[in-house]
Design a protein around this motif. Structure first.
Motif, short mmCIF file in Angstrom:
data_model
loop_
_atom_site.label_atom_id
_atom_site.label_comp_id
_atom_site.label_asym_id
_atom_site.label_seq_id
_atom_site.Cartn_x
_atom_site.Cartn_y
_atom_site.Cartn_z
N HIS A 28 -7.58 -4.55 69.03
CA HIS A 28 -9.00 -4.84 69.17
C HIS A 28 -9.20 -6.19 69.85
CE1 HIS A 28 -13.26 -4.87 68.44
NE2 HIS A 28 -13.19 -3.72 67.77
N SER A 29 -10.05 -6.21 70.86
CA SER A 29 -10.26 -7.43 71.65
C SER A 29 -10.92 -8.55 70.86
CB SER A 29 -11.10 -7.10 72.89
OG SER A 29 -12.37 -6.58 72.51
N ARG A 30 -11.59 -8.21 69.76
CA ARG A 30 -12.29 -9.23 68.98
C ARG A 30 -11.53 -9.62 67.71
NH1 ARG A 30 -17.34 -5.46 69.40
NH2 ARG A 30 -18.10 -5.92 71.50
N ARG A 31 -10.27 -9.28 67.64
CA ARG A 31 -9.53 -9.52 66.40
C ARG A 31 -9.39 -11.00 66.08
NH1 ARG A 31 -5.95 -7.83 70.30
NH2 ARG A 31 -4.09 -9.10 70.68
N ALA A 32 -9.31 -11.86 67.10
CA ALA A 32 -9.18 -13.30 66.85
C ALA A 32 -10.43 -13.84 66.16
CB ALA A 32 -8.91 -14.05 68.14
N ALA A 33 -11.60 -13.41 66.65
CA ALA A 33 -12.85 -13.84 66.02
C ALA A 33 -12.95 -13.32 64.60
CB ALA A 33 -14.05 -13.34 66.85
N ALA A 34 -12.49 -12.08 64.39
CA ALA A 34 -12.52 -11.51 63.04
C ALA A 34 -11.56 -12.25 62.12
CB ALA A 34 -12.14 -10.03 63.10
N ALA A 35 -10.40 -12.65 62.64
CA ALA A 35 -9.43 -13.39 61.82
C ALA A 35 -10.01 -14.73 61.38
CB ALA A 35 -8.14 -13.59 62.59
N ARG A 36 -10.66 -15.43 62.29
CA ARG A 36 -11.25 -16.73 61.95
C ARG A 36 -12.35 -16.56 60.90
NH1 ARG A 36 -10.65 -17.48 67.61
NH2 ARG A 36 -12.81 -16.85 67.94
N ARG A 37 -13.19 -15.58 61.11
CA ARG A 37 -14.29 -15.35 60.16
C ARG A 37 -13.76 -14.95 58.79
NH1 ARG A 37 -19.91 -13.47 60.99
NH2 ARG A 37 -20.63 -12.44 59.09
N ALA A 38 -12.78 -14.04 58.78
CA ALA A 38 -12.21 -13.59 57.51
C ALA A 38 -11.51 -14.74 56.78
CB ALA A 38 -11.23 -12.44 57.76
#
Length: 280
Positions: A33-43
């Motif tokens: 998923h191209s947005r996984r980095a943003a999701a990791a930071r948010r999580a």
């Protein structure tokens, strides 16, 4: 040809291991998923905030509340507590995990018999079952390690209401109070079900709080134990949710890094899957 049916498709015993292998490989493939980095930071931010808040609550309970609460409970073995002993079984990790594992196996057994849209629907069901199973299993296993290392005595082990009765690396059931295993299971399951089906959030919160309360009433744990267990269960289920979302399994990632459930199989499609599975 051996291993193939009358219409030329591979036979059931050939398709079954293929279906199982494919299902497992999806879980360990490279995240896409191209947005996984943003999701990791948010999580990570959410998990750290939750951990900090509930850790402070657990420590405060340990110093100010634990001894008072367990001293106010009825003695262990009180006959009138039999309904509570039944209720608490619904949070036992062994039962929850066996049910979820059984559902996962049932999906694997059905998958080779289905094709087309019915197969796609069943894959969606199976992916969600896998998430529920791992969302509970991962924090439960971590909890077993913490229990053995921390070695906190259960209420009244040693005879007194002592919330600071610790024997590090005890690996003993009497000194396996922190964190509460039932609380881990209930909180992880509640988070996981709510993550997939947000409309069930209220029901799952009631379920989790009920299980946590039974552990106190039965003098199985201190209040700080159940708070710590709930923390571990939620954070563990959150981590597994991110793992699935990063691989585009059961969840999708919003531009802001938030994780939402993918649209699940409809009830009509599920009924069609059941009909196709039993059709000759």
């Amino acid at each position: 040809m051996a291993g193939r049916n009358s219409v030329g498709r591979p036979g059931y015993m050939v398709e079954l291991p293929r279906a199982i292998g494919w299902s497992l490989k999806r879980l360990v493939r490279e995240p896409s998923h191209s947005r996984r980095a943003a999701a990791a930071r948010r999580a990570a931010r959410q998990a750290l905030l939750l951990a900090a808040l509930l850790s402070l609550v657990a420590v405060a309970l340990m110093f100010a509340v634990d001894a008072v609460v367990i001293s106010a409970m009825l003695p262990r073995g009180t006959p009138s507590l039999w309904p509570i002993r039944i209720l608490t079984e619904f949070g036992k990790s062994r039962y929850v995990l066996w049910i979820l594992a059984g559902l996962a196996v049932a999906v694997w057994l059905l998958l080779p018999r289905l094709h087309g849209a019915s197969r796609a629907v069943l894959i969606g069901v199976g992916t969600r079952v896998q998430y529920l199973l791992l969302a509970v299993l991962v924090p439960v296993l971590a909890g077993e390690v913490f229990k053995g290392v921390i070695g906190r005595g259960r209420p009244f082990v040693g005879g007194a209401a002592d919330p600071f009765n610790f024997t590090l690396f005890a690996w003993n059931e009497a000194y396996a109070s922190l964190p509460s295993g039932h609380s881990i299971t209930a909180a992880a399951l509640a988070f996981a079900v709510s993550a997939l089906w947000p409309r069930l959030t209220g029901v799952m919160i009631v379920y989790a709080l009920t299980i946590l309360a039974t552990r106190l009433v039965l003098l199985a744990h201190h209040p700080s134990d159940v708070v710590a267990g709930a923390l571990l269960g939620i954070v563990g289920a959150m981590a597994v949710r991110y793992w699935f979302a990063a691989r585009r399994l059961a969840f999708t990632i919003r531009p802001d890094g938030g994780i939402d459930p993918l649209d699940g199989p409809s009830w009509d499609r599920l009924k069609r899957v059941a009909r196709d599975a039993v059709a000759p």
